[in-house]
Design a protein around this motif. Structure first.
Motif, PDB file in Angstrom:
ATOM      1  N   PRO A 138       0.806  -1.221   0.000  1.00  0.00           N
ATOM      2  CA  PRO A 138       0.000   0.000   0.000  1.00  0.00           C
ATOM      3  C   PRO A 138       0.841   1.274   0.000  1.00  0.00           C
ATOM      4  O   PRO A 138       1.983   1.268   0.464  1.00  0.00           O
ATOM      5  CB  PRO A 138      -0.793  -0.117   1.310  1.00  0.00           C
ATOM      6  CG  PRO A 138       0.077  -0.946   2.198  1.00  0.00           C
ATOM      7  CD  PRO A 138       0.761  -1.929   1.290  1.00  0.00           C
ATOM      8  N   TYR A 139       0.251   2.342  -0.524  1.00  0.00           N
ATOM      9  CA  TYR A 139       0.911   3.654  -0.492  1.00  0.00           C
ATOM     10  C   TYR A 139       0.927   4.185   0.938  1.00  0.00           C
ATOM     11  O   TYR A 139      -0.072   4.117   1.662  1.00  0.00           O
ATOM     12  CB  TYR A 139       0.172   4.640  -1.389  1.00  0.00           C
ATOM     13  CG  TYR A 139       0.707   6.051  -1.259  1.00  0.00           C
ATOM     14  CD1 TYR A 139       1.857   6.441  -1.933  1.00  0.00           C
ATOM     15  CD2 TYR A 139       0.083   6.982  -0.426  1.00  0.00           C
ATOM     16  CE1 TYR A 139       2.367   7.723  -1.800  1.00  0.00           C
ATOM     17  CE2 TYR A 139       0.584   8.267  -0.290  1.00  0.00           C
ATOM     18  CZ  TYR A 139       1.723   8.625  -0.976  1.00  0.00           C
ATOM     19  OH  TYR A 139       2.227   9.891  -0.831  1.00  0.00           O
ATOM     20  N   GLY A 143       6.856   6.161   3.723  1.00  0.00           N
ATOM     21  CA  GLY A 143       7.161   4.753   3.949  1.00  0.00           C
ATOM     22  C   GLY A 143       8.153   4.193   2.953  1.00  0.00           C
ATOM     23  O   GLY A 143       8.251   4.661   1.819  1.00  0.00           O
ATOM     24  N   LYS A 144       8.877   3.161   3.374  1.00  0.00           N
ATOM     25  CA  LYS A 144       9.802   2.490   2.454  1.00  0.00           C
ATOM     26  C   LYS A 144       9.904   0.990   2.750  1.00  0.00           C
ATOM     27  O   LYS A 144      10.961   0.386   2.557  1.00  0.00           O
ATOM     28  CB  LYS A 144      11.176   3.159   2.466  1.00  0.00           C
ATOM     29  CG  LYS A 144      11.905   3.213   3.795  1.00  0.00           C
ATOM     30  CD  LYS A 144      13.272   3.900   3.609  1.00  0.00           C
ATOM     31  CE  LYS A 144      14.152   3.738   4.829  1.00  0.00           C
ATOM     32  NZ  LYS A 144      15.468   4.380   4.662  1.00  0.00           N
ATOM     33  N   CYS A 151       6.476   6.605  -3.545  1.00  0.00           N
ATOM     34  CA  CYS A 151       7.095   6.279  -4.842  1.00  0.00           C
ATOM     35  C   CYS A 151       8.617   6.225  -4.771  1.00  0.00           C
ATOM     36  O   CYS A 151       9.242   5.299  -5.301  1.00  0.00           O
ATOM     37  CB  CYS A 151       6.624   7.263  -5.914  1.00  0.00           C
ATOM     38  SG  CYS A 151       7.107   8.993  -5.636  1.00  0.00           S
ATOM     39  N   SER A 152       9.221   7.210  -4.108  1.00  0.00           N
ATOM     40  CA  SER A 152      10.687   7.248  -4.057  1.00  0.00           C
ATOM     41  C   SER A 152      11.238   6.287  -3.011  1.00  0.00           C
ATOM     42  O   SER A 152      12.369   5.798  -3.155  1.00  0.00           O
ATOM     43  CB  SER A 152      11.169   8.673  -3.778  1.00  0.00           C
ATOM     44  OG  SER A 152      10.586   9.184  -2.592  1.00  0.00           O
ATOM     45  N   VAL A 216       4.285   3.456  -7.490  1.00  0.00           N
ATOM     46  CA  VAL A 216       3.344   3.491  -6.370  1.00  0.00           C
ATOM     47  C   VAL A 216       2.288   4.548  -6.632  1.00  0.00           C
ATOM     48  O   VAL A 216       2.584   5.749  -6.692  1.00  0.00           O
ATOM     49  CB  VAL A 216       4.051   3.783  -5.032  1.00  0.00           C
ATOM     50  CG1 VAL A 216       3.050   3.645  -3.876  1.00  0.00           C
ATOM     51  CG2 VAL A 216       5.229   2.847  -4.826  1.00  0.00           C
ATOM     52  N   SER A 217       1.061   4.096  -6.806  1.00  0.00           N
ATOM     53  CA  SER A 217      -0.088   4.998  -6.955  1.00  0.00           C
ATOM     54  C   SER A 217      -1.274   4.302  -6.303  1.00  0.00           C
ATOM     55  O   SER A 217      -1.941   3.469  -6.909  1.00  0.00           O
ATOM     56  CB  SER A 217      -0.375   5.276  -8.439  1.00  0.00           C
ATOM     57  OG  SER A 217      -1.445   6.198  -8.581  1.00  0.00           O
ATOM     58  N   GLY A 218      -1.481   4.618  -5.026  1.00  0.00           N
ATOM     59  CA  GLY A 218      -2.466   3.878  -4.233  1.00  0.00           C
ATOM     60  C   GLY A 218      -1.857   2.611  -3.664  1.00  0.00           C
ATOM     61  O   GLY A 218      -2.078   2.251  -2.513  1.00  0.00           O
ATOM     62  N   MET A 219      -1.084   1.935  -4.494  1.00  0.00           N
ATOM     63  CA  MET A 219      -0.331   0.744  -4.108  1.00  0.00           C
ATOM     64  C   MET A 219       0.756   0.563  -5.162  1.00  0.00           C
ATOM     65  O   MET A 219       0.786   1.265  -6.173  1.00  0.00           O
ATOM     66  CB  MET A 219      -1.246  -0.484  -4.075  1.00  0.00           C
ATOM     67  CG  MET A 219      -1.881  -0.803  -5.416  1.00  0.00           C
ATOM     68  SD  MET A 219      -2.995  -2.215  -5.311  1.00  0.00           S
ATOM     69  CE  MET A 219      -3.542  -2.321  -7.031  1.00  0.00           C
ATOM     70  N   VAL A 220       1.655  -0.369  -4.931  1.00  0.00           N
ATOM     71  CA  VAL A 220       2.644  -0.692  -5.956  1.00  0.00           C
ATOM     72  C   VAL A 220       1.929  -1.438  -7.074  1.00  0.00           C
ATOM     73  O   VAL A 220       1.313  -2.477  -6.849  1.00  0.00           O
ATOM     74  CB  VAL A 220       3.797  -1.547  -5.381  1.00  0.00           C
ATOM     75  CG1 VAL A 220       4.787  -1.902  -6.489  1.00  0.00           C
ATOM     76  CG2 VAL A 220       4.511  -0.801  -4.256  1.00  0.00           C
TER      77      VAL A 220
END
Length: 249
Positions: A138-139, A143-144, A151-152, A216-220
């Motif tokens: 999830p986005y 977070g990483k 995204c990054s 990542v947009s909402g989720m990967v």
């Protein structure tokens, strides 16, 4: 100068002092840092891996010596390759660690890890394979990890698991590597960057074969990408405007 290490699975890094401040990144298990400012309840740190700065709860600081800091940071990288596994403490308590955790300080921390690990080889071919591990994560702003990532954070972790350093934020990553003129020049594993209406780079994804991108947009997720940007087949529209493509390795 004081030094520390993440002795927990994940520690949030906040923009300002206080639990109500936004989380801008995370420290994951085994990552070292310098303490550049200390207050009563908070410490400002600078990560060794990417130089990122922010505030962490003073109760989550675990101090190490300068000698240990440089011994760890200058040793060969060893990464947890299991999606989820466990660390065993000297008191035989368990806590989870996630893929991408740094295992170089196990002995120093008196911890045990019996899961799978790798010694990254800086292989571009493995970047896409690694990226697929995070599908549907999830986005999460700041977070990483596969429990939530931006995204990054996603691109940074994919590259880290393969032994390649990247900066933390998309606009910083966009300053690295070699710029490509056309998407047709790109290879799987290159990075594509996208800007907003003000022209600021706000998004990054990892290119796949045959004009696909994982980001990542909402989720990967995986979407099509062309010279205009990312095309979402569900909405039948472009969602991100392409700014540039970078070859990092």
């Amino acid at each position: 100068m004081d030094y520390g290490i993440c002795h927990l699975g994940i520690i949030p890094i906040r923009k300002e002092k206080g639990h109500h401040s936004e989380m801008v990144s995370q420290i994951i298990y085994g990552e070292c840092y310098k303490l550049i400012e200390k207050r009563k309840k908070w410490a400002k740190i600078r990560l060794e891996w990417d130089g990122y700065e922010g505030w962490i709860d003073i109760n989550q600081v675990y101090n190490i010596t300068r000698e240990d800091f440089f011994k760890i940071s200058q040793s060969k990288l060893k990464i947890s390759s299991d999606l989820v596994n466990f660390i065993s403490t000297k008191d035989n308590f368990l806590f989870p660690v996630l893929i991408g955790s740094d295992l170089r300080a196990l002995k120093m921390l008196n911890h045990k890890f019996e899961g799978e690990s790798i010694l990254p080889q800086k292989s571009k071919k493995k970047l896409t394979e690694t990226a697929y591990f995070f599908l549907n994560a999830p986005y999460l702003w700041g977070g990483k990890t596969l429990l939530g990532m931006d995204c990054s954070g996603f691109t940074q972790m994919v590259y880290k698991i393969n032994g390649i350093r990247l900066s933390r934020d998309a606009n910083q990553q966009a300053l690295e590597g070699q710029t490509l003129s056309f998407i047709e020049e790109s290879e799987a594993g290159d990075l594509a960057f996208f800007d907003n209406v003000e022209g600021n780079i706000v998004h990054v994804g990892l290119l796949l074969e045959d004009h696909y991108i994982i980001h990542v947009s909402g989720m990967v997720r995986i979407d099509r990408v062309d010279q205009s940007g990312i095309f979402n087949s569900e909405t039948q529209s472009h969602t991100h405007k392409l700014r540039l493509i970078k070859k990092i390795i």
